[in-house]
Motif scaffolding. Sequence first.
Motif, PDB file in Angstrom:
ATOM      1  N   GLN A  52      -3.867  12.985 -13.918  1.00  0.00           N
ATOM      2  CA  GLN A  52      -4.264  11.676 -13.394  1.00  0.00           C
ATOM      3  C   GLN A  52      -3.137  10.663 -13.549  1.00  0.00           C
ATOM      4  O   GLN A  52      -2.881   9.861 -12.639  1.00  0.00           O
ATOM      5  CB  GLN A  52      -5.523  11.193 -14.126  1.00  0.00           C
ATOM      6  N   VAL A  53      -2.457  10.697 -14.692  1.00  0.00           N
ATOM      7  CA  VAL A  53      -1.345   9.773 -14.919  1.00  0.00           C
ATOM      8  C   VAL A  53      -0.235  10.016 -13.899  1.00  0.00           C
ATOM      9  O   VAL A  53       0.295   9.076 -13.289  1.00  0.00           O
ATOM     10  CB  VAL A  53      -0.797   9.919 -16.349  1.00  0.00           C
ATOM     11  N   LEU A  54       0.119  11.279 -13.678  1.00  0.00           N
ATOM     12  CA  LEU A  54       1.214  11.599 -12.767  1.00  0.00           C
ATOM     13  C   LEU A  54       0.861  11.270 -11.321  1.00  0.00           C
ATOM     14  O   LEU A  54       1.706  10.782 -10.559  1.00  0.00           O
ATOM     15  CB  LEU A  54       1.588  13.074 -12.904  1.00  0.00           C
ATOM     16  N   ARG A  55      -0.383  11.503 -10.937  1.00  0.00           N
ATOM     17  CA  ARG A  55      -0.807  11.113  -9.587  1.00  0.00           C
ATOM     18  C   ARG A  55      -0.767   9.600  -9.438  1.00  0.00           C
ATOM     19  O   ARG A  55      -0.374   9.062  -8.398  1.00  0.00           O
ATOM     20  CB  ARG A  55      -2.216  11.628  -9.309  1.00  0.00           C
ATOM     21  N   ALA A  58       2.684   8.247  -8.662  1.00  0.00           N
ATOM     22  CA  ALA A  58       3.049   8.384  -7.248  1.00  0.00           C
ATOM     23  C   ALA A  58       2.316   7.368  -6.382  1.00  0.00           C
ATOM     24  O   ALA A  58       2.900   6.786  -5.462  1.00  0.00           O
ATOM     25  CB  ALA A  58       2.755   9.802  -6.771  1.00  0.00           C
ATOM     26  N   GLU A  59       1.050   7.137  -6.675  1.00  0.00           N
ATOM     27  CA  GLU A  59       0.255   6.215  -5.863  1.00  0.00           C
ATOM     28  C   GLU A  59       0.739   4.780  -5.996  1.00  0.00           C
ATOM     29  O   GLU A  59       0.683   4.007  -5.035  1.00  0.00           O
ATOM     30  CB  GLU A  59      -1.216   6.314  -6.274  1.00  0.00           C
ATOM     31  N   ARG A  60       1.230   4.403  -7.178  1.00  0.00           N
ATOM     32  CA  ARG A  60       1.645   3.016  -7.411  1.00  0.00           C
ATOM     33  C   ARG A  60       3.130   2.794  -7.163  1.00  0.00           C
ATOM     34  O   ARG A  60       3.610   1.664  -7.257  1.00  0.00           O
ATOM     35  CB  ARG A  60       1.310   2.616  -8.855  1.00  0.00           C
ATOM     36  N   ASN A  61       3.858   3.863  -6.851  1.00  0.00           N
ATOM     37  CA  ASN A  61       5.307   3.753  -6.722  1.00  0.00           C
ATOM     38  C   ASN A  61       5.704   2.953  -5.487  1.00  0.00           C
ATOM     39  O   ASN A  61       5.448   3.370  -4.358  1.00  0.00           O
ATOM     40  CB  ASN A  61       5.911   5.167  -6.642  1.00  0.00           C
ATOM     41  N   PRO A  62       6.383   1.808  -5.649  1.00  0.00           N
ATOM     42  CA  PRO A  62       6.817   1.013  -4.488  1.00  0.00           C
ATOM     43  C   PRO A  62       8.200   1.415  -3.979  1.00  0.00           C
ATOM     44  O   PRO A  62       8.662   0.879  -2.974  1.00  0.00           O
ATOM     45  CB  PRO A  62       6.859  -0.405  -5.063  1.00  0.00           C
ATOM     46  N   LEU A  70      10.143  10.204 -10.215  1.00  0.00           N
ATOM     47  CA  LEU A  70       9.405   9.396 -11.183  1.00  0.00           C
ATOM     48  C   LEU A  70       8.420  10.243 -11.978  1.00  0.00           C
ATOM     49  O   LEU A  70       8.256  10.053 -13.190  1.00  0.00           O
ATOM     50  CB  LEU A  70       8.663   8.265 -10.464  1.00  0.00           C
ATOM     51  N   GLN A  71       7.759  11.182 -11.310  1.00  0.00           N
ATOM     52  CA  GLN A  71       6.826  12.055 -12.027  1.00  0.00           C
ATOM     53  C   GLN A  71       7.559  12.907 -13.061  1.00  0.00           C
ATOM     54  O   GLN A  71       7.020  13.165 -14.147  1.00  0.00           O
ATOM     55  CB  GLN A  71       6.068  12.933 -11.041  1.00  0.00           C
ATOM     56  N   THR A  72       8.771  13.335 -12.741  1.00  0.00           N
ATOM     57  CA  THR A  72       9.566  14.097 -13.705  1.00  0.00           C
ATOM     58  C   THR A  72       9.867  13.259 -14.941  1.00  0.00           C
ATOM     59  O   THR A  72       9.755  13.731 -16.085  1.00  0.00           O
ATOM     60  CB  THR A  72      10.885  14.572 -13.059  1.00  0.00           C
ATOM     61  N   GLU A  76       8.252  13.793 -18.908  1.00  0.00           N
ATOM     62  CA  GLU A  76       9.033  13.870 -20.143  1.00  0.00           C
ATOM     63  C   GLU A  76       8.595  12.794 -21.140  1.00  0.00           C
ATOM     64  O   GLU A  76       8.593  13.035 -22.351  1.00  0.00           O
ATOM     65  CB  GLU A  76      10.528  13.740 -19.831  1.00  0.00           C
ATOM     66  N   ILE A  77       8.221  11.626 -20.640  1.00  0.00           N
ATOM     67  CA  ILE A  77       7.706  10.578 -21.538  1.00  0.00           C
ATOM     68  C   ILE A  77       6.430  11.063 -22.215  1.00  0.00           C
ATOM     69  O   ILE A  77       6.260  10.939 -23.440  1.00  0.00           O
ATOM     70  CB  ILE A  77       7.457   9.269 -20.756  1.00  0.00           C
ATOM     71  N   MET A  78       5.518  11.628 -21.423  1.00  0.00           N
ATOM     72  CA  MET A  78       4.262  12.131 -22.000  1.00  0.00           C
ATOM     73  C   MET A  78       4.522  13.277 -22.958  1.00  0.00           C
ATOM     74  O   MET A  78       3.878  13.390 -23.998  1.00  0.00           O
ATOM     75  CB  MET A  78       3.308  12.557 -20.885  1.00  0.00           C
TER      76      MET A  78
END
Length: 357
Positions: A52-55, A58-62, A70-72, A76-78
Amino acid sequence: MTDKLTPLREQIDAIDAQILDLLNQRAKVAQQVGHVKAETNAPVFRPEREAQVLRGVAERNPGPMGDVELQTIWREIMSACRSLEKRVTIAFLGPAGTYTEQAAYQQFGTAVDVLPCSSIDEVFRATEAGTAEFGVVPVENSTEGAIGRTLDLLLHTSLSISGEVSLAVRHSLLSGTGNMDGVTAICAHAQALAQCQIWLNNNYPDIERRAVSSNAEAARMARDDHTIAAIAGERAGVRYGLGTVKANIQDDPHNRTRFAVIGQLQAGRSGQDRTSLALAAPHKAGSIYRLLGSLARHNVSMTRFESRPARTGTWEYYFYVDVEGHVQDEGVAKALEELQSNAAFFKVLGSYPVSLN
């Protein structure tokens, strides 16, 4: 040039300082989450939450950064924050440098301990015994089909599928020198040889092709013996210090392998899920139709249907089925209840978030 770059670099330094501060704030909250989980004996890794966090990223990425990039970063942060709660061990089909290892890092990030195993059976054993919290095994390839041993073991294990990874397969021809001078054999896993058959026929038809236990093992052999070239991924080439003779030699440019994440954990709903089943039909006319009709009546979409011999010598078969949705979804739950009543054998192999890739 320097006058123009200096203020921009100062901006980047200031932003980096903010990012560093925010990352450590996040890590401190993650530590608090770990304390709460420890009190309630909750699992450290929640695949549905991370999906859910990774999706959401992507959904909020401007933009201008891409969604995958960004998901990559977020994965790594998670992974780093999760390791502050507890560092988990992941068993995978080894040796180091295989696509399965790459799939493990793609699912969990790199802040984990990995346990290379010599066979799919060993991955299951290590995970069942608790030596590893999770295992990663190949399930199917888009070109060569299902991995039979994985399906056989899923049938009888107490483990559940808690995640999946879909990985693009990019085969490279590798050698110790970066060329084919003196090479007398090309080694790879049998599936990799099959996936590159046309290219090999066109370019090196007279060189022996030798099937070995894994592409990574082929890369290790090529490192130690310059009469051997290997077909493997770039990760294996880097790990074993090989040069690339030719990249992307797979016959199908869309070749992908799907991997299953197995463990004791049963994943919750993420909103975009898949459920895997194993079935056997009674010896009655129309039994398969009745089984699949249960899915249609409850508007549950089937995405995969595959048969495999039961290995009893009596021409019986198990059917492996993937459907859209989670067992906790109302429609799926009703369909599976009806399906189970009509099946001679029924097992839910797992409900889990659909791969992001």
